[in-house]
Design an enzyme around this catalytic site. Structure first.
Site, mmCIF file in Angstrom:
data_model
loop_
_atom_site.group_PDB
_atom_site.id
_atom_site.type_symbol
_atom_site.label_atom_id
_atom_site.label_comp_id
_atom_site.label_asym_id
_atom_site.label_seq_id
_atom_site.Cartn_x
_atom_site.Cartn_y
_atom_site.Cartn_z
ATOM 1 N N LYS A 168 -42.244 -78.221 80.207
ATOM 2 C CA LYS A 168 -42.820 -77.620 81.413
ATOM 3 C C LYS A 168 -44.293 -77.972 81.541
ATOM 4 C CE LYS A 168 -43.663 -75.289 85.070
ATOM 5 N NZ LYS A 168 -43.754 -73.842 85.178
ATOM 6 N N GLY A 228 -48.082 -59.119 87.475
ATOM 7 C CA GLY A 228 -48.745 -60.219 88.152
ATOM 8 C C GLY A 228 -47.846 -60.804 89.219
ATOM 9 N N GLY A 266 -47.531 -62.270 92.093
ATOM 10 C CA GLY A 266 -48.026 -63.092 93.181
ATOM 11 C C GLY A 266 -46.855 -63.810 93.826
ATOM 12 N N LYS A 288 -52.374 -65.010 85.524
ATOM 13 C CA LYS A 288 -53.099 -66.193 85.098
ATOM 14 C C LYS A 288 -53.413 -66.081 83.611
ATOM 15 C CE LYS A 288 -53.256 -68.147 89.137
ATOM 16 N NZ LYS A 288 -52.447 -69.348 89.424
ATOM 17 N N GLU A 323 -56.096 -72.529 85.958
ATOM 18 C CA GLU A 323 -55.605 -72.483 84.582
ATOM 19 C C GLU A 323 -55.710 -73.844 83.890
ATOM 20 O OE1 GLU A 323 -52.146 -69.268 84.291
ATOM 21 O OE2 GLU A 323 -51.711 -70.773 85.813
ATOM 22 N N ASN A 365 -47.787 -70.525 83.009
ATOM 23 C CA ASN A 365 -48.092 -71.928 82.791
ATOM 24 C C ASN A 365 -48.939 -72.099 81.537
ATOM 25 O OD1 ASN A 365 -46.778 -72.858 85.116
ATOM 26 N ND2 ASN A 365 -48.581 -72.525 86.381
#
Length: 316
Positions: free
Chosen positions: A190, A7, A9, A81, A274, A107
């Protein structure tokens, strides 16, 4: 170290570019052919502290390319994601060997359990990073690195040799990284930063430089964090964050004026966000432990409405 970023990105390219410059064999995997072709043809254009530089990188859409060239990886970093976690790690299985560590730097909460179901819990590491990335064009990104910490750890809280080795690799590449014996607390710390700014940036469509100039937005962000901290306390989570304004302030440290939260970047690409794994995670956990979360509920509702307007259908 042989490293694959699943992923790749903006954030994946930021991490991968720095790790490549440090001399590691890094593969950037993206499902999109356009970004991969741009990286192959022109290298990664990496902007750090306002200065652009070009990093030759390995990029592909096909794990067969990695297996043929490099075999299985020492480390697989998952950055997709949240709602794509299972399919992404299933696709990456060809490069996951017997001794491969699989690290989530995504995340939100809950990815480690999904990864463990696919590769086995003994291979999975948890982590959180405050490093940011903004996509300017295919193969051209801004990396927010200065003062941005990354934490990684074993799921059982032990301090293992493999975690320390990965932390050493990251630090040598200019990525401030600590091995954590309280990774669950680190994940919640976080989460607080994402709760502070992610949904608000997406709803207002403001980059950080403008977001932080609106007192009413700050008040809302701080209130959302305060709810999340109350949920964490009720859940027995040990936090390093001492008050809600601290999380709001931390989100902006080292970020350029034009930096956009990942949820806003998702909307601008016509994708769902998300929010269910960030503010939504606070709402769900709050319901389990009896802590009201009206601010986070409102932020989730607003973003789901925006997604419906953009995509024409509700999230399934």
């Amino acid at each position: 170290m042989k490293i694959c970023l699943v992923g790749a990105g903006a954030l994946g390219c930021a991490l991968g570019g720095l790790l490549t410059e440090a001399g590691h064999e890094v593969w950037l995997v993206n499902r999109g052919l356009a970004p991969v072709n741009a990286l192959r043809a022109h290298g990664l254009h990496l902007r750090v502290d306002g200065v652009d530089r070009v990093v030759p990188v390995r990029a592909t859409t096909d794990y067969a390319d990695i297996l043929a060239s490099s075999g299985t990886m020492d480390l697989v970093i998952v950055l997709v994601k949240s709602f794509h976690t299972r399919e992404a790690i299933a696709a990456a299985l060809p490069v996951v060997g017997e001794h491969t560590a699989v690290l989530s730097l995504q995340n939100g909460l809950g990815h480690e359990d999904v990864l463990a179901e696919v590769v086995g819990r003994h291979k999975v590491l948890a982590g959180k990073t405050y490093v940011g990335g903004v996509l300017l064009a295919p193969g051209h990104i801004i990396a927010g690195v200065a003062g941005k910490e990354t934490l990684i750890g074993e799921l059982d809280g032990s301090l293992s040799e493999r975690v320390q080795r990965i932390a050493d690799v990251f630090n040598a590449a200019g990525l401030l990284t600590h091995a954590s014996q309280n990774i669950l607390g680190a994940m919640w710390d976080k989460l607080l930063v994402n709760v502070a700014t992610g949904a608000l940036s997406a709803i207002t469509r403001l980059p950080y430089g403008e977001l932080y100039q609106v007192p009413a937005v700050q008040a809302c962000g701080v209130a959302a964090v305060a709810e999340a901290m109350a949920v964490a306390a009720a859940s027995g989570i040990t936090l390093q964050t001492t008050d809600a304004p601290q999380a709001w302030a931390k989100a902006a440290v080292g970020m350029p004026f034009e930096f956009k939260a990942s949820m806003l970047q998702s909307l601008e690409k016509g994708s769902v966000t998300e929010v269910d794994f960030v503010n939504g995670a606070v709402v769900r956990q709050g319901a389990l432990c009896g802590v009201p979360t009206p601010v986070n509920q409102a932020l989730v509702a607003c973003l789901k409405g925006i997604e419906r307007g953009l995509l024409g259908a509700p999230r399934v």
